[in-house]
Scaffold this motif. Structure first.
Motif, PDB file in Angstrom:
ATOM      1  N   THR A   1       0.811  -1.214   0.000  1.00  0.00           N
ATOM      2  CA  THR A   1       0.000   0.000   0.000  1.00  0.00           C
ATOM      3  C   THR A   1       0.849   1.269   0.000  1.00  0.00           C
ATOM      4  O   THR A   1       0.311   2.360  -0.009  1.00  0.00           O
ATOM      5  CB  THR A   1      -0.926   0.019   1.231  1.00  0.00           C
ATOM      6  N   SER A   2       2.183   1.157   0.030  1.00  0.00           N
ATOM      7  CA  SER A   2       3.029   2.349   0.018  1.00  0.00           C
ATOM      8  C   SER A   2       2.962   3.023  -1.350  1.00  0.00           C
ATOM      9  O   SER A   2       2.814   2.369  -2.379  1.00  0.00           O
ATOM     10  CB  SER A   2       4.478   1.981   0.357  1.00  0.00           C
ATOM     11  N   VAL A   3       3.067   4.359  -1.363  1.00  0.00           N
ATOM     12  CA  VAL A   3       2.982   5.133  -2.599  1.00  0.00           C
ATOM     13  C   VAL A   3       4.365   5.209  -3.240  1.00  0.00           C
ATOM     14  O   VAL A   3       5.321   5.647  -2.591  1.00  0.00           O
ATOM     15  CB  VAL A   3       2.462   6.557  -2.315  1.00  0.00           C
ATOM     16  N   PRO A   4       4.507   4.754  -4.486  1.00  0.00           N
ATOM     17  CA  PRO A   4       5.824   4.821  -5.128  1.00  0.00           C
ATOM     18  C   PRO A   4       6.252   6.266  -5.353  1.00  0.00           C
ATOM     19  O   PRO A   4       5.421   7.152  -5.565  1.00  0.00           O
ATOM     20  CB  PRO A   4       5.595   4.105  -6.466  1.00  0.00           C
ATOM     21  N   ALA A   5       7.546   6.501  -5.281  1.00  0.00           N
ATOM     22  CA  ALA A   5       8.072   7.848  -5.485  1.00  0.00           C
ATOM     23  C   ALA A   5       7.846   8.281  -6.929  1.00  0.00           C
ATOM     24  O   ALA A   5       7.953   7.481  -7.857  1.00  0.00           O
ATOM     25  CB  ALA A   5       9.558   7.873  -5.154  1.00  0.00           C
ATOM     26  N   LYS A   6       7.509   9.553  -7.113  1.00  0.00           N
ATOM     27  CA  LYS A   6       7.309  10.075  -8.463  1.00  0.00           C
ATOM     28  C   LYS A   6       8.652  10.199  -9.176  1.00  0.00           C
ATOM     29  O   LYS A   6       9.648  10.586  -8.564  1.00  0.00           O
ATOM     30  CB  LYS A   6       6.632  11.446  -8.405  1.00  0.00           C
ATOM     31  N   PRO A   7       8.693   9.904 -10.474  1.00  0.00           N
ATOM     32  CA  PRO A   7       9.939  10.100 -11.218  1.00  0.00           C
ATOM     33  C   PRO A   7      10.218  11.590 -11.369  1.00  0.00           C
ATOM     34  O   PRO A   7       9.288  12.403 -11.410  1.00  0.00           O
ATOM     35  CB  PRO A   7       9.639   9.451 -12.574  1.00  0.00           C
ATOM     36  N   PRO A   8      11.474  11.980 -11.458  1.00  0.00           N
ATOM     37  CA  PRO A   8      11.782  13.407 -11.596  1.00  0.00           C
ATOM     38  C   PRO A   8      11.346  13.942 -12.959  1.00  0.00           C
ATOM     39  O   PRO A   8      11.382  13.231 -13.963  1.00  0.00           O
ATOM     40  CB  PRO A   8      13.303  13.454 -11.444  1.00  0.00           C
ATOM     41  N   LEU A   9      10.935  15.189 -12.966  1.00  0.00           N
ATOM     42  CA  LEU A   9      10.636  15.897 -14.204  1.00  0.00           C
ATOM     43  C   LEU A   9      11.919  16.601 -14.628  1.00  0.00           C
ATOM     44  O   LEU A   9      12.446  17.437 -13.888  1.00  0.00           O
ATOM     45  CB  LEU A   9       9.503  16.898 -13.977  1.00  0.00           C
ATOM     46  N   ILE A  10      12.426  16.261 -15.809  1.00  0.00           N
ATOM     47  CA  ILE A  10      13.747  16.727 -16.234  1.00  0.00           C
ATOM     48  C   ILE A  10      13.594  17.897 -17.206  1.00  0.00           C
ATOM     49  O   ILE A  10      13.004  17.757 -18.278  1.00  0.00           O
ATOM     50  CB  ILE A  10      14.548  15.592 -16.898  1.00  0.00           C
ATOM     51  N   PHE A  11      14.144  19.036 -16.826  1.00  0.00           N
ATOM     52  CA  PHE A  11      14.103  20.242 -17.650  1.00  0.00           C
ATOM     53  C   PHE A  11      15.425  20.370 -18.408  1.00  0.00           C
ATOM     54  O   PHE A  11      16.496  20.350 -17.802  1.00  0.00           O
ATOM     55  CB  PHE A  11      13.887  21.481 -16.778  1.00  0.00           C
ATOM     56  N   VAL A  12      15.338  20.499 -19.719  1.00  0.00           N
ATOM     57  CA  VAL A  12      16.538  20.632 -20.534  1.00  0.00           C
ATOM     58  C   VAL A  12      16.819  22.112 -20.771  1.00  0.00           C
ATOM     59  O   VAL A  12      15.898  22.927 -20.878  1.00  0.00           O
ATOM     60  CB  VAL A  12      16.377  19.881 -21.879  1.00  0.00           C
ATOM     61  N   TYR A  13      18.107  22.451 -20.823  1.00  0.00           N
ATOM     62  CA  TYR A  13      18.467  23.834 -21.120  1.00  0.00           C
ATOM     63  C   TYR A  13      19.679  23.864 -22.034  1.00  0.00           C
ATOM     64  O   TYR A  13      20.513  22.965 -22.036  1.00  0.00           O
ATOM     65  CB  TYR A  13      18.713  24.642 -19.841  1.00  0.00           C
ATOM     66  N   ASP A  14      19.736  24.915 -22.810  1.00  0.00           N
ATOM     67  CA  ASP A  14      20.775  25.136 -23.803  1.00  0.00           C
ATOM     68  C   ASP A  14      22.118  25.366 -23.117  1.00  0.00           C
ATOM     69  O   ASP A  14      22.215  26.132 -22.156  1.00  0.00           O
ATOM     70  CB  ASP A  14      20.352  26.370 -24.613  1.00  0.00           C
TER      71      ASP A  14
END
Length: 251
Positions: A22-35
């Motif tokens: 019943t544990s909530v899995p960790a959310k994957p990171p949102l990856i921001f790309v930059y120049d």
């Protein structure tokens, strides 16, 4: 008592197993790309990591709204679309479909902001500027890999001498040395450089012409957050005036 202990021992693995399921899995990171050539005030870099700037603040706001961990991925300008398509990065924060080679391969958010490119001339070497026609035959400081509205059309493609550099500050230096007739840059960068690096009295920002364009976020098809989810965040941040506060801070 021994029988009671046996029952407790037998039940313990079952209880632990139920808790794990019943544990909530960790959310994957949102990856921001930059120049890799992106400069202040968009990003402030310290020891190879983003520590502040418009990109950093926007990503922090988005992460807080979505309760999602965030990461930053640096990329060569020419490979950012590939990073997004492959899912090595998820979001390019401030861009426009017209600047992409295959915008249909990505998802797009609602408008994030509106940006204005301006022409900067050196004091003492000013010329009239009312349209792109006034740049014909002029050597214009531009940034390598950047797309400028109208510049790919004739006669401007052939007759405006586009002189690319890797960064906008390089073009300011070349303009001071009379190696350029003018340069083009976002007004937010021009204003920041005047506050932090260059004497504004040495330059003239043209007031009779500018080029405005809408800015969106490009979202990878493999992103854990959809373009619509991100659009909902932007709508909320616009309503709360938080996006406007970020951009105003650096003007």
């Amino acid at each position: 008592m021994p029988h009671l202990l046996l029952v407790i021992v037998l039940l313990l693995p079952i209880s632990l197993s139920a808790a794990e399921s019943t544990s909530v899995p960790a959310k994957p990171p949102l990856i921001f790309v930059y120049d890799s050539y992106l400069i202040e005030p968009y990003v402030f870099i310290h020891n190879g990591h983003i520590t502040g700037g418009i990109y950093w603040e926007l990503a922090q706001l988005i992460g807080a709204q979505l309760q999602q961990p965030i990461q930053f991925q640096r990329s060569p300008r020419r490979r950012m679309e590939q990073f997004l398509a492959e899912g090595r990065a998820h979001v390019l924060l401030l861009t426009n479909p017209a600047w992409m080679t295959a915008p249909e391969a990505l998802s797009w958010t609602v408008r994030v902001s509106r940006e204005k490119d301006v022409i900067v001339q050196a004091q003492g070497r000013r010329f009239d500027m009312h349209s792109l026609d006034n740049l014909l035959g002029k050597r214009l400081g531009t940034v390598q890999g950047y797309q400028y509205q109208g510049f790919a059309e004739e006669p401007y493609l052939s007759l405006i001498i586009r002189d690319d550099a890797k960064s906008i500050p390089t073009n300011f230096t070349r303009l001071l040395r009379a190696r350029l007739d003018a340069l083009i840059a976002p007004d937010i960068v021009v204003g920041y450089l005047f506050k932090e690096q260059y004497d504004p009295n040495a330059f003239h920002v043209v007031q009779t012409w500018s080029m405005e364009h809408d800015i969106f976020s490009a979202v990878s098809p493999k992103s854990p957050v959809s373009a619509e989810q991100l659009s909902d965040v932007y709508r909320k941040l616009h309503q709360e005036r938080k996006l406007e506060e970020v951009f105003k801070k650096y003007r």
